[in-house]
Design a protein around this motif. Sequence first.
Motif, mmCIF file in Angstrom:
data_model
loop_
_atom_site.group_PDB
_atom_site.id
_atom_site.type_symbol
_atom_site.label_atom_id
_atom_site.label_comp_id
_atom_site.label_asym_id
_atom_site.label_seq_id
_atom_site.Cartn_x
_atom_site.Cartn_y
_atom_site.Cartn_z
ATOM 1 N N CYS A 237 0.808 -1.223 0.000
ATOM 2 C CA CYS A 237 0.000 0.000 0.000
ATOM 3 C C CYS A 237 0.838 1.269 0.000
ATOM 4 N N GLY A 238 2.123 1.197 0.413
ATOM 5 C CA GLY A 238 2.909 2.417 0.481
ATOM 6 C C GLY A 238 2.271 3.413 1.436
ATOM 7 N N THR A 239 2.003 4.612 0.962
ATOM 8 C CA THR A 239 1.355 5.624 1.794
ATOM 9 C C THR A 239 -0.166 5.521 1.755
ATOM 10 N N GLY A 240 -0.682 4.454 1.162
ATOM 11 C CA GLY A 240 -2.114 4.179 1.231
ATOM 12 C C GLY A 240 -2.977 5.025 0.326
ATOM 13 N N ARG A 241 -2.467 5.368 -0.849
ATOM 14 C CA ARG A 241 -3.229 6.268 -1.728
ATOM 15 C C ARG A 241 -4.530 5.670 -2.233
ATOM 16 N N ALA A 242 -4.628 4.337 -2.269
ATOM 17 C CA ALA A 242 -5.867 3.715 -2.743
ATOM 18 C C ALA A 242 -6.887 3.517 -1.631
ATOM 19 N N MET A 243 -6.482 3.679 -0.387
ATOM 20 C CA MET A 243 -7.371 3.342 0.724
ATOM 21 C C MET A 243 -8.633 4.205 0.789
ATOM 22 N N PRO A 244 -8.574 5.520 0.536
ATOM 23 C CA PRO A 244 -9.827 6.283 0.546
ATOM 24 C C PRO A 244 -10.827 5.788 -0.492
ATOM 25 N N ALA A 245 -10.350 5.435 -1.683
ATOM 26 C CA ALA A 245 -11.257 4.936 -2.723
ATOM 27 C C ALA A 245 -11.833 3.576 -2.343
ATOM 28 N N LEU B 193 -3.640 -0.262 9.111
ATOM 29 C CA LEU B 193 -2.342 -0.433 8.472
ATOM 30 C C LEU B 193 -1.602 -1.566 9.156
ATOM 31 N N LEU B 194 -0.906 -2.382 8.356
ATOM 32 C CA LEU B 194 -0.242 -3.561 8.902
ATOM 33 C C LEU B 194 1.079 -3.782 8.179
ATOM 34 N N VAL C 179 -11.180 -2.148 5.446
ATOM 35 C CA VAL C 179 -10.072 -1.841 4.546
ATOM 36 C C VAL C 179 -8.773 -2.057 5.315
ATOM 37 N N LEU C 180 -7.835 -2.773 4.683
ATOM 38 C CA LEU C 180 -6.548 -3.064 5.298
ATOM 39 C C LEU C 180 -5.436 -2.702 4.321
ATOM 40 N N GLY C 181 -4.497 -1.876 4.761
ATOM 41 C CA GLY C 181 -3.325 -1.546 3.958
ATOM 42 C C GLY C 181 -2.119 -2.297 4.485
ATOM 43 N N ILE C 182 -1.452 -3.068 3.624
ATOM 44 C CA ILE C 182 -0.318 -3.902 4.032
ATOM 45 C C ILE C 182 0.923 -3.487 3.255
ATOM 46 N N ASP C 183 2.023 -3.323 3.977
ATOM 47 C CA ASP C 183 3.298 -2.995 3.337
ATOM 48 C C ASP C 183 4.416 -3.579 4.174
ATOM 49 N N VAL C 184 5.553 -3.856 3.526
ATOM 50 C CA VAL C 184 6.694 -4.438 4.233
ATOM 51 C C VAL C 184 7.613 -3.387 4.836
ATOM 52 N N THR C 185 7.395 -2.111 4.498
ATOM 53 C CA THR C 185 8.269 -1.027 4.961
ATOM 54 C C THR C 185 7.569 -0.200 6.026
ATOM 55 N N PRO C 186 7.974 -0.324 7.289
ATOM 56 C CA PRO C 186 7.306 0.446 8.345
ATOM 57 C C PRO C 186 7.320 1.955 8.111
ATOM 58 N N ALA C 187 8.374 2.474 7.491
ATOM 59 C CA ALA C 187 8.441 3.915 7.259
ATOM 60 C C ALA C 187 7.333 4.378 6.316
ATOM 61 N N MET C 188 6.972 3.557 5.343
ATOM 62 C CA MET C 188 5.872 3.921 4.444
ATOM 63 C C MET C 188 4.538 3.902 5.195
ATOM 64 N N LEU C 189 4.372 2.938 6.087
ATOM 65 C CA LEU C 189 3.142 2.888 6.871
ATOM 66 C C LEU C 189 3.054 4.078 7.819
ATOM 67 N N ALA C 190 4.198 4.481 8.369
ATOM 68 C CA ALA C 190 4.206 5.667 9.225
ATOM 69 C C ALA C 190 3.803 6.905 8.422
ATOM 70 N N ALA C 191 4.281 6.996 7.179
ATOM 71 C CA ALA C 191 3.889 8.111 6.318
ATOM 72 C C ALA C 191 2.401 8.043 5.998
#
Length: 416
Positions: free
Chosen positions: A267-275, A310-311, A286-298
Amino acid sequence: MAVVVMQHAAGQAPTAVTRVLAAAGLASRTVSLAAAADPSADLSGIEGLIVLGGPRTAPSGPSARSGPSARSGRPASGVADPALVREALAAEVPVLALGTGTRLLAPARGARAADPGTAADRPLLELTPAAGSDPLFAGAAPPSPGLRPAPGSLDLPADAVVLASCDGYPEQAFRIGASAWGIRFLPQGGDTEGTAAGPTLDPWGEQLLGRFATLVAARAEHTAARAFFTRRADAWEERFAYQTPAYEAAAARLRLEPGGRAVDLGCGTGRAMPALRAQVGPRGHVLGIDVTPAMLAAAARHGRTRHGHLLAADCTRLPLPGACVDGIFSAGLLDHLPDPLAALREWARVSAADGVLLLFHPSGRAERAARHGRALDPADLLAEHNLRPALEATGWHLDAYEDGADHFLARAVPRG
């Protein structure tokens, strides 16, 4: 890709260390901490970090307490705090600090450096219960009886987990976060700084270093992704804000029902999550998953938690039950995975029988190839003649494929 060995001693890393790394198929290079300038903080090409030496003395008392120095921004402990160590911790690049090297690891997370203390008769080291489930220590033998605990104390950061201790001298081994370990006692039967030839590892120390090398090799793909995206996370949203309408239009192609369950993979910074939230409504998930914690923090800073959870997780081993997802959205991820077929199988496992998978990129394959100065690759996984059989082999059926000048989109449903 290589493991960087940081040490105060001049010359090459101890051969005992490079030998174990080479046995795991890992190259190594040495960085001297004796140089006037800090090592570069650039993690490009770095799979892991071994810190073999810090300063032999550390100040104690009030002046040694952590807290940024007004002049340097470093902890006010008087202990060197190389930016490379801080960046590795932030990006979850595997780090192993041995002996005096722990005096660089703990301060990099804002803790006070170790008080060297004085040598004394010390009891045997014991692994703590937490070591049994630790990624590095689980299954390891107890430390060799000849290994003596390090004297003195160490203030650890709040997220540290103690893995080895003894009466009177706690915090002998610890983990910070998910990917950094500090071993204060010396698993080499001598000084961790060594010489060019280096001391001989005792059996326990060699086992530990071998375990670390195996872990580094296994995490290499994720390490590279985290290192790349961690440094870019803060600016990612602003840099690609113009793509938001394309993400919204692509997510709409999932055609999810209110109350549905959607996952944005990578998901990165979650740009698709609002849609996605707009489709499933307030009763949906809705669940956003990414392997980079810094992107989830952003993503959290940009308010994505208003639209879903976010996970941090590996998209090829999702912590989800089977058949629980109605829609999977994934942008620019599949063809960058080390085993895309395994990922597609995993995504099929979590998809409901009437679920939908949507693969997306805000530019077409030809445009991306031209931007990087190369021709289209016939072996590209996203080419239709490759993607269709890959989907069929992993439980999906391709029902829409678009590879235009301004976007790439593939829509698939589970095979009946």
